[in-house]
Every structure is written in structure tokens, then in C-alpha cells.
Design a protein around this motif. Sequence first.
Motif, PDB file in Angstrom:
ATOM      1  N   ALA A 189       0.822  -1.209   0.000  1.00 13.05           N
ATOM      2  CA  ALA A 189       0.000   0.000   0.000  1.00 13.05           C
ATOM      3  C   ALA A 189       0.855   1.257   0.000  1.00 13.05           C
ATOM      4  CB  ALA A 189      -0.940  -0.003   1.206  1.00 13.05           C
ATOM      5  N   TYR A 190       2.012   1.208   0.651  1.00 13.95           N
ATOM      6  CA  TYR A 190       2.856   2.390   0.772  1.00 13.95           C
ATOM      7  C   TYR A 190       3.961   2.456  -0.285  1.00 13.95           C
ATOM      8  CZ  TYR A 190       0.586   4.340   4.830  1.00 13.95           C
ATOM      9  OH  TYR A 190      -0.332   4.938   5.660  1.00 13.95           O
ATOM     10  N   GLY A 191       3.929   1.568  -1.269  1.00 18.99           N
ATOM     11  CA  GLY A 191       4.792   1.774  -2.422  1.00 18.99           C
ATOM     12  C   GLY A 191       5.844   0.736  -2.728  1.00 18.99           C
TER      13      GLY A 191
ATOM     14  N   ARG B 223       7.344   4.359   2.542  1.00 18.00           N
ATOM     15  CA  ARG B 223       6.876   5.620   1.951  1.00 18.00           C
ATOM     16  C   ARG B 223       8.039   6.577   1.708  1.00 18.00           C
ATOM     17  NH1 ARG B 223       5.327  10.289   4.880  1.00 18.00           N
ATOM     18  NH2 ARG B 223       4.345  11.826   3.514  1.00 18.00           N
ATOM     19  N   SER B 224       8.959   6.663   2.657  1.00 14.67           N
ATOM     20  CA  SER B 224      10.099   7.575   2.524  1.00 14.67           C
ATOM     21  C   SER B 224      10.961   7.210   1.322  1.00 14.67           C
ATOM     22  CB  SER B 224      10.941   7.535   3.805  1.00 14.67           C
ATOM     23  OG  SER B 224      10.187   7.921   4.935  1.00 14.67           O
TER      24      SER B 224
ATOM     25  N   PRO C 154      14.247  15.459  -1.619  1.00 14.66           N
ATOM     26  CA  PRO C 154      13.309  16.488  -1.148  1.00 14.66           C
ATOM     27  C   PRO C 154      13.227  16.539   0.375  1.00 14.66           C
ATOM     28  CG  PRO C 154      12.326  15.149  -2.883  1.00 14.66           C
ATOM     29  CD  PRO C 154      13.587  14.466  -2.483  1.00 14.66           C
ATOM     30  N   ASP C 155      12.899  17.715   0.879  1.00 15.79           N
ATOM     31  CA  ASP C 155      12.746  17.887   2.327  1.00 15.79           C
ATOM     32  C   ASP C 155      11.663  16.974   2.887  1.00 15.79           C
ATOM     33  OD1 ASP C 155      14.729  19.804   2.312  1.00 15.79           O
ATOM     34  OD2 ASP C 155      13.344  21.501   2.226  1.00 15.79           O
ATOM     35  N   GLU C 156      10.618  16.718   2.093  1.00 15.58           N
ATOM     36  CA  GLU C 156       9.523  15.878   2.568  1.00 15.58           C
ATOM     37  C   GLU C 156       9.995  14.459   2.878  1.00 15.58           C
ATOM     38  OE1 GLU C 156       5.897  14.350   3.765  1.00 15.58           O
ATOM     39  OE2 GLU C 156       6.685  16.401   3.688  1.00 15.58           O
TER      40      GLU C 156
ATOM     41  N   ALA D  65       9.724  12.710   6.472  1.00 12.24           N
ATOM     42  CA  ALA D  65       9.041  11.426   6.663  1.00 12.24           C
ATOM     43  C   ALA D  65       9.902  10.454   7.461  1.00 12.24           C
ATOM     44  CB  ALA D  65       8.672  10.833   5.309  1.00 12.24           C
ATOM     45  N   ILE D  66      11.199  10.375   7.124  1.00 13.99           N
ATOM     46  CA  ILE D  66      12.061   9.419   7.825  1.00 13.99           C
ATOM     47  C   ILE D  66      12.329   9.870   9.248  1.00 13.99           C
ATOM     48  CG2 ILE D  66      14.381  10.286   7.322  1.00 13.99           C
ATOM     49  CD1 ILE D  66      13.161   6.674   6.824  1.00 13.99           C
ATOM     50  N   SER D  67      12.112  11.154   9.544  1.00 14.75           N
ATOM     51  CA  SER D  67      12.327  11.649  10.907  1.00 14.75           C
ATOM     52  C   SER D  67      11.245  11.177  11.866  1.00 14.75           C
ATOM     53  CB  SER D  67      12.380  13.188  10.909  1.00 14.75           C
ATOM     54  OG  SER D  67      11.086  13.758  10.765  1.00 14.75           O
TER      55      SER D  67
END
Length: 435
Positions: free
Chosen positions: A21-23, A286-287, A309-311, A315-317
Motif C-alpha cells: 500500500a505504501y509503495g 513511503r520515505s 526532497p525535504d519531505e 518522513a524518515i524523521s
Amino acid sequence: MKLPELLAPAGDLNRMKYAFAYGADAVYAGQPAFSLRARENGFKNLDDLAEGIKYAHALGKKFYLTSNVIPRNVKVESFQKALLSAIDLGPDALIVADPGFVGWLRQVRPEVEIHLSVQANTTNYLTAKFWHDLGVRRVILSRELRLSEITEIKAHNPNLELEVFVHGAVCMSMSGRCMLSNWVTRRDANQGACDNSCRMPYRLYANPEPQCENYHEHEGEFSLQRTDRPELDPIALDEDTWGTYFMSSRDICAIDVIPDLMAAGLDSFKIEGRTKSVYYLSQVVRSYRMAIDSCAAQMEQGVETVKIPDEVHRAISFVDGRGFMPGFLRGPLPQNYESTHEDAPGGCVAAQVVAYDSEAHACRVNVKNPFSLDDPLDLMTPSGQFPCEILSMKNFKGTDVDCLHPGTEGWVFLPENVNVPTENANFFFFVKRKA
């Protein structure tokens, strides 16, 4: 350009579904007796494997069967029988470590695709070629390799698929070939029963006389010094309130190395963690999905310096671990033993959505960490993570509350403008941001 495969762990059928689901493009899973995950393994029998393989193929995804135990004589026949039965279910490849079983499979089932496990410790291009000539389709490279070594192996073997670990726990031993667990607790790591003895807390005690039982705890700060090499710096034994974690490495996080790994033309990026939670798995997958897709788009556009990307960093944070490091990918860096656990700097999972009532616009949640109406929350979905206001909450008794507590279930009511696709709602999480 051909995108590298994003390969995720599947500890059971539920975690497999979250990974997809998350890729994730593919998952790897194994039977408890014949892979290196004997504990917390949900694929107990052939029916479980069959269901997982069928689910993956229905999505157009791949399912790899991890069969990388190094068997002793007593397990050879049962291992052979189990492999033949599992092959009939149609996994996309077998991940194998034992040379004898690679040779045997090439004889009895030559049509089966074989991936060489990281347990085989492939560290050079000649060894990689040897396995390719034997019929191995893909080699999972040792975690101890630098990026320059990996690219050299690929240059010498352009037709051999190469897979590298990009995220997860790191074993102090050579790619997991360890005897410490067996020595301490009689649980053999190389048979899938590792109890992570190297990561457990230990205390240092003094024994003033040989064979004396009058142990007493050391006080102060301590270091290890090589007696044969006094010119070398002592190794500090850092100790916190729980003990010292001298043998506990930080986790690999290769997010910032993804552009270089993609430029090297590697075929598969692997995430470790078949025993991790569904939230951990979802957030990590997802990250890396975002990182791979963003890098691919930049490369297609001819961007000279590809950036993460910063996103992706954000996400990994939100992932807990033992602290992150790039491993050996960025050079011969030392492992880091400063801590055995670090809270995610971005925040933590608050609750997992288990059901959604579209009429009431309410999510039934399984609470993982305490959260209240006033906490800053995100709604994490397979398509993105965004701030989400909560209008009200009810506990499992249906009583209005201001706070929900871990280990319980409750209802979270959302504004009508929050779009919750009903077909995917069970893959959602509420994530609490750090204030």
C-alpha cells in the motif's frame, strides 16, 4: 530510465499488505524453519505463503521466498522437501545462501530464479561472476561494501542484478554470520533463532580474584585498550542507566545516498525489518518510495545535482531506531555505538486506523501512543502525510474524551473537508508531531 525495485520485508500477511500500500514493488518473506526469522514470523505454513504470493501477483507485484538458512545435516532433507513444495506456489524467486542448495536447485528446478542471500557475503566482482555463471540471477551484496566497491562489481557484471540494503538494523558480525547468540543463550543466529545478544544491555563487574564469586559493580568511566597496540586510542565503553551497548550498531539509513545508488544502475533497494511494526514499515517504505520517484524525475529532467526532497527527510524523521548512519556506503566510516535507541525526532505514531465510518466521518483507531485533542497531528496515508484537525474523540465505551491512551481503541472524528478514501482507510495512521 529503469527504476530500481523497492523491496520491503513481510513478517506476515498484514505487514505485506501495508508494504504494498505504501509503495513497495516487491516483498520478501520466509518460513520460520528455513529463513533467518524464526521468531515473529507469520508465514507459518504453505497456505500463508500461497495467500501472500496470490495477493502480490494480483497487484502486479513480486513475492520473494527467503530460504537462506545454512542447514546442518539433520535439516537437509526437510529443507529440500519444503523448498520443492514452496516452489510449486509460484514465488518470483528464492533467496538462498547455502552453495549446496544453489547447486541442487539448479539441477532439480533449473527454471527457478535464484537470488543469492547477503548471508553468502559477496564482496568482490569475481565472486559475483562465479555465482552468475552458476545460474544466479541476482546477488544481494554484503552490507560492508563501500559505494565505489559496489559500482565496480556492477561494472564487471553488467548483466547480473545487484541488490543492496538501504535501511534497517546492522549486525556487528559479517552480514549476520554470528555466533554470539548461540554462545550466550544457545539460540543459533545462523538457523534463524538470533536473540540479538549483541544489542542487549550489559554491566561491567569486577572479580578481584580468580574463580571468586564475590562480584561487585565497577564505578566510574571505562575504556578498552589493545595490550598489543598501546599506541591505539582506547575504545570508550559508554554506559547509560540501562548498561553499555558496545556491540550495538546504529541503523543504516541510505536516504541521502539514493541518487548515487540509482546512478550506479543497481537493481533493487532492500529494507530490513520483518519483525518491525506496520507503522515503521509503512513510514520507511513511503520515505524511500518518495526518494526513488523524486530522483528518477530529476534525472529524467537532466538535473545536474539530484537532491532528496525535504519531505523525504521529514518522513524518515518520524521513524524510531538506534540512530541513523550511512553505513559503509559513504566510505570506510566506523560504526557508531553511542546509543541503543533514539526516539524519532519528528514525532511518533499516535494511532492506527482500523475502520472508517464515512457517514460519521470517524476513524476507529488502535492507540499506540497517548494523544489529546490539542496535540499537533498528521494523517499519514499511502498518498501523503498532512496536518489533520480532530473535532472530537470517544473512547472504546463511546464516552467523549479529551485524550486516548495506548493499548485501547477509540473513535476520532474528522472535519468533513478531510478526504478519506474508504477503500484505503485501513492503511492510515495518525502521527503526533513534536511540539
